[in-house]
Scaffold this motif. Structure first.
Motif, PDB file in Angstrom:
ATOM      1  N   ALA A  80      42.803  73.713  40.866  1.00  0.00           N
ATOM      2  CA  ALA A  80      42.571  72.988  39.607  1.00  0.00           C
ATOM      3  C   ALA A  80      43.476  71.781  39.430  1.00  0.00           C
ATOM      4  O   ALA A  80      43.205  70.916  38.610  1.00  0.00           O
ATOM      5  CB  ALA A  80      42.771  73.941  38.426  1.00  0.00           C
ATOM      6  N   VAL A  81      44.566  71.712  40.200  1.00  0.00           N
ATOM      7  CA  VAL A  81      45.559  70.674  39.969  1.00  0.00           C
ATOM      8  C   VAL A  81      45.828  69.884  41.235  1.00  0.00           C
ATOM      9  O   VAL A  81      45.956  70.451  42.318  1.00  0.00           O
ATOM     10  CB  VAL A  81      46.881  71.307  39.462  1.00  0.00           C
ATOM     11  CG1 VAL A  81      47.915  70.219  39.208  1.00  0.00           C
ATOM     12  CG2 VAL A  81      46.646  72.118  38.206  1.00  0.00           C
ATOM     13  N   ASP A  82      45.896  68.568  41.107  1.00  0.00           N
ATOM     14  CA  ASP A  82      46.231  67.683  42.217  1.00  0.00           C
ATOM     15  C   ASP A  82      47.625  68.006  42.727  1.00  0.00           C
ATOM     16  O   ASP A  82      48.576  68.123  41.962  1.00  0.00           O
ATOM     17  CB  ASP A  82      46.184  66.232  41.729  1.00  0.00           C
ATOM     18  CG  ASP A  82      46.297  65.227  42.857  1.00  0.00           C
ATOM     19  OD1 ASP A  82      46.991  65.515  43.844  1.00  0.00           O
ATOM     20  OD2 ASP A  82      45.686  64.153  42.731  1.00  0.00           O
ATOM     21  N   GLU A  83      47.775  68.135  44.041  1.00  0.00           N
ATOM     22  CA  GLU A  83      49.057  68.492  44.649  1.00  0.00           C
ATOM     23  C   GLU A  83      50.158  67.493  44.290  1.00  0.00           C
ATOM     24  O   GLU A  83      51.332  67.847  44.199  1.00  0.00           O
ATOM     25  CB  GLU A  83      48.901  68.576  46.171  1.00  0.00           C
ATOM     26  CG  GLU A  83      50.135  69.080  46.898  1.00  0.00           C
ATOM     27  CD  GLU A  83      49.903  69.253  48.379  1.00  0.00           C
ATOM     28  OE1 GLU A  83      50.892  69.161  49.134  1.00  0.00           O
ATOM     29  OE2 GLU A  83      48.741  69.479  48.781  1.00  0.00           O
ATOM     30  N   ASP A  84      49.804  66.223  44.071  1.00  0.00           N
ATOM     31  CA  ASP A  84      50.784  65.194  43.742  1.00  0.00           C
ATOM     32  C   ASP A  84      51.515  65.489  42.435  1.00  0.00           C
ATOM     33  O   ASP A  84      52.633  65.017  42.210  1.00  0.00           O
ATOM     34  CB  ASP A  84      50.113  63.818  43.613  1.00  0.00           C
ATOM     35  CG  ASP A  84      49.701  63.260  44.971  1.00  0.00           C
ATOM     36  OD1 ASP A  84      50.232  63.750  45.993  1.00  0.00           O
ATOM     37  OD2 ASP A  84      48.858  62.353  45.003  1.00  0.00           O
ATOM     38  N   TYR A  86      52.923  68.141  41.527  1.00  0.00           N
ATOM     39  CA  TYR A  86      54.039  69.061  41.670  1.00  0.00           C
ATOM     40  C   TYR A  86      55.333  68.374  42.103  1.00  0.00           C
ATOM     41  O   TYR A  86      56.391  68.983  42.104  1.00  0.00           O
ATOM     42  CB  TYR A  86      53.689  70.177  42.668  1.00  0.00           C
ATOM     43  CG  TYR A  86      52.531  71.028  42.214  1.00  0.00           C
ATOM     44  CD1 TYR A  86      52.582  71.709  41.010  1.00  0.00           C
ATOM     45  CD2 TYR A  86      51.373  71.114  42.982  1.00  0.00           C
ATOM     46  CE1 TYR A  86      51.507  72.482  40.572  1.00  0.00           C
ATOM     47  CE2 TYR A  86      50.305  71.881  42.557  1.00  0.00           C
ATOM     48  CZ  TYR A  86      50.385  72.561  41.361  1.00  0.00           C
ATOM     49  OH  TYR A  86      49.322  73.317  40.936  1.00  0.00           O
ATOM     50  N   SER A  87      55.262  67.114  42.495  1.00  0.00           N
ATOM     51  CA  SER A  87      56.461  66.386  42.897  1.00  0.00           C
ATOM     52  C   SER A  87      57.145  65.787  41.675  1.00  0.00           C
ATOM     53  O   SER A  87      56.569  65.723  40.591  1.00  0.00           O
ATOM     54  CB  SER A  87      56.097  65.274  43.886  1.00  0.00           C
ATOM     55  OG  SER A  87      55.269  64.317  43.260  1.00  0.00           O
ATOM     56  N   ASP A  88      58.399  65.342  41.862  1.00  0.00           N
ATOM     57  CA  ASP A  88      59.125  64.716  40.765  1.00  0.00           C
ATOM     58  C   ASP A  88      58.623  63.293  40.552  1.00  0.00           C
ATOM     59  O   ASP A  88      57.882  62.750  41.378  1.00  0.00           O
ATOM     60  CB  ASP A  88      60.624  64.706  41.098  1.00  0.00           C
ATOM     61  CG  ASP A  88      61.482  64.282  39.918  1.00  0.00           C
ATOM     62  OD1 ASP A  88      61.005  64.397  38.773  1.00  0.00           O
ATOM     63  OD2 ASP A  88      62.605  63.820  40.148  1.00  0.00           O
ATOM     64  N   ILE A  89      59.038  62.689  39.438  1.00  0.00           N
ATOM     65  CA  ILE A  89      58.704  61.296  39.167  1.00  0.00           C
ATOM     66  C   ILE A  89      59.335  60.424  40.255  1.00  0.00           C
ATOM     67  O   ILE A  89      60.506  60.597  40.600  1.00  0.00           O
ATOM     68  CB  ILE A  89      59.241  60.861  37.788  1.00  0.00           C
ATOM     69  CG1 ILE A  89      58.801  61.842  36.700  1.00  0.00           C
ATOM     70  CG2 ILE A  89      58.794  59.445  37.463  1.00  0.00           C
ATOM     71  CD1 ILE A  89      57.314  61.968  36.546  1.00  0.00           C
ATOM     72  N   VAL A  95      51.696  55.149  35.538  1.00  0.00           N
ATOM     73  CA  VAL A  95      52.023  55.729  34.230  1.00  0.00           C
ATOM     74  C   VAL A  95      51.158  56.944  33.925  1.00  0.00           C
ATOM     75  O   VAL A  95      51.641  57.952  33.386  1.00  0.00           O
ATOM     76  CB  VAL A  95      51.872  54.668  33.110  1.00  0.00           C
ATOM     77  CG1 VAL A  95      52.078  55.303  31.736  1.00  0.00           C
ATOM     78  CG2 VAL A  95      52.863  53.534  33.324  1.00  0.00           C
ATOM     79  N   ALA A  96      49.885  56.889  34.281  1.00  0.00           N
ATOM     80  CA  ALA A  96      48.984  58.019  34.028  1.00  0.00           C
ATOM     81  C   ALA A  96      49.444  59.259  34.791  1.00  0.00           C
ATOM     82  O   ALA A  96      49.380  60.387  34.274  1.00  0.00           O
ATOM     83  CB  ALA A  96      47.558  57.646  34.416  1.00  0.00           C
ATOM     84  N   LEU A  97      49.943  59.065  36.026  1.00  0.00           N
ATOM     85  CA  LEU A  97      50.421  60.190  36.833  1.00  0.00           C
ATOM     86  C   LEU A  97      51.723  60.749  36.255  1.00  0.00           C
ATOM     87  O   LEU A  97      51.930  61.969  36.255  1.00  0.00           O
ATOM     88  CB  LEU A  97      50.628  59.754  38.284  1.00  0.00           C
ATOM     89  CG  LEU A  97      51.024  60.859  39.279  1.00  0.00           C
ATOM     90  CD1 LEU A  97      50.001  61.993  39.258  1.00  0.00           C
ATOM     91  CD2 LEU A  97      51.169  60.283  40.684  1.00  0.00           C
ATOM     92  N   ILE A  98      52.591  59.858  35.755  1.00  0.00           N
ATOM     93  CA  ILE A  98      53.820  60.307  35.090  1.00  0.00           C
ATOM     94  C   ILE A  98      53.471  61.223  33.915  1.00  0.00           C
ATOM     95  O   ILE A  98      54.052  62.301  33.738  1.00  0.00           O
ATOM     96  CB  ILE A  98      54.646  59.107  34.594  1.00  0.00           C
ATOM     97  CG1 ILE A  98      55.237  58.336  35.777  1.00  0.00           C
ATOM     98  CG2 ILE A  98      55.770  59.572  33.660  1.00  0.00           C
ATOM     99  CD1 ILE A  98      55.942  57.057  35.381  1.00  0.00           C
ATOM    100  N   ALA A  99      52.499  60.788  33.106  1.00  0.00           N
ATOM    101  CA  ALA A  99      52.087  61.578  31.940  1.00  0.00           C
ATOM    102  C   ALA A  99      51.543  62.936  32.365  1.00  0.00           C
ATOM    103  O   ALA A  99      51.866  63.967  31.762  1.00  0.00           O
ATOM    104  CB  ALA A  99      51.034  60.809  31.139  1.00  0.00           C
ATOM    105  N   ASP A 100      50.724  62.955  33.420  1.00  0.00           N
ATOM    106  CA  ASP A 100      50.143  64.208  33.897  1.00  0.00           C
ATOM    107  C   ASP A 100      51.218  65.152  34.443  1.00  0.00           C
ATOM    108  O   ASP A 100      51.174  66.370  34.217  1.00  0.00           O
ATOM    109  CB  ASP A 100      49.100  63.935  34.984  1.00  0.00           C
ATOM    110  CG  ASP A 100      47.814  63.351  34.426  1.00  0.00           C
ATOM    111  OD1 ASP A 100      47.602  63.469  33.205  1.00  0.00           O
ATOM    112  OD2 ASP A 100      47.032  62.768  35.200  1.00  0.00           O
TER     113      ASP A 100
END
Length: 287
Positions: A80-84, A86-89, A95-100
């Motif tokens: 259900a969740v993109d593997e990316d 799970y990594s740190d910022i 910005v959208a990935l930071i929010a997710d």
């Protein structure tokens, strides 16, 4: 109904608490989560270089009933969740990935805090707040934000709260406090020197003491009458872990506040209503 925390983040947050062989297995699963779903116990043990008994112990150590539950949770979360996420910022992150990423961690931390929160202690603390004539609260850094939130909430419903960053001033106040006083100590690590010293003073004066921390085995948690343990997320390179621990602390304060409000709901709701009307009356803009 409390949502289950994300199993990938749950494993990451527990790694440093595991035995050497359990940690080895956990690191393997994190790198091969999709593959692990299709393995049986013997296959996983062989691939990870551990014994089948280690798999059983690992599942129990991270709060699961067994390997079957682990596989179900891995399948649900990994698909259900993109593997990316799970990594740190990372630098130059979208910005959208930071929010997710932060949303995923916030949800996991709050879910796990809610799941393991000692509600019995919360109820006892609510009873103590009822009879306390004064509450003292202290936290440094991000924990001071939580102390301010505690002060704002309980002051609005008529509880006298003393909150200052000056630990010398607060220590003097604690020394002269009466027996019906409460000291709330906030420290994510549970090892902040000023917090520990102030708690020791409160204990010597026989005040009720509460410690809000992420670490159940910390000095603070062992020292206070009522430890409240929250979940703050796994250690990461940047500040997302500090951010999620702050959110978990604020969530914990909310639970404590509403548990107390629930004891006097009609009286407090009327008090909040009157307070709002008075503020609007005294501070309304001139027409």
């Amino acid at each position: 109904m409390i949502l289950e925390e994300n199993i990938i983040l749950q494993i990451k947050s527990k790694l440093n608490e595991l035995s050497k062989t359990e940690k080895k297995l956990g690191e393997y699963i994190l790198q091969h989560s999709v593959e692990t779903v299709n393995d049986n116990t013997s296959e996983l043990a062989k691939k990870a270089g551990v014994s089948p008994a280690t798999i059983v112990r690992f599942c129990r150590s991270i709060g699961l009933s067994g390997f079957s539950q682990l596989k179900i949770r891995l399948y649900a979360d990994s698909s259900a969740v993109d593997e990316d996420l799970y990594s740190d910022i990372t630098p130059n992150e979208d910005v959208a990935l930071i929010a997710d990423k932060l949303a995923l961690r916030f949800n996991s931390s709050i879910s796990q805090t809610a799941k393991y929160l000692d509600t019995g202690n919360i109820e006892k603390i609510s009873e103590i707040i009822d009879v306390c004539t004064m509450i003292y609260v202290y936290g440094l850094g991000a924990s001071h934000v939580v102390a301010d939130d505690f002060t704002q909430k309980f002051s609005r419903i008529g509880k006298p709260v003393v909150n200052t960053l000056d630990h010398h001033l607060l220590s003097s106040a604690l020394i002269s406090a009466n027996d019906h006083s409460l000291f709330v100590a906030i420290s994510n690590s549970g090892e902040t020197n000023e917090v520990i010293k102030l708690t020791e003073i409160a204990k010597q004066k026989h005040l009720y003491t509460i410690g809000i921390s992420q670490n159940a085995s910390s000095t603070l948690a062992q020292l206070v009458d009522f430890p409240i343990i929250h979940h703050g997320g796994e250690a990461v390179m940047l500040r997302s872990a500090a951010t999620t621990s702050l959110v978990s602390q604020l969530f914990t304060i909310d639970v404590l506040y509403y548990a107390y409000v629930n004891r006097h709901s009609q009286k407090i709701l009327q008090m909040l209503k009157d307070s709002k009307i008075n503020i609007q009356t005294f501070f309304k803009e001139n027409s």
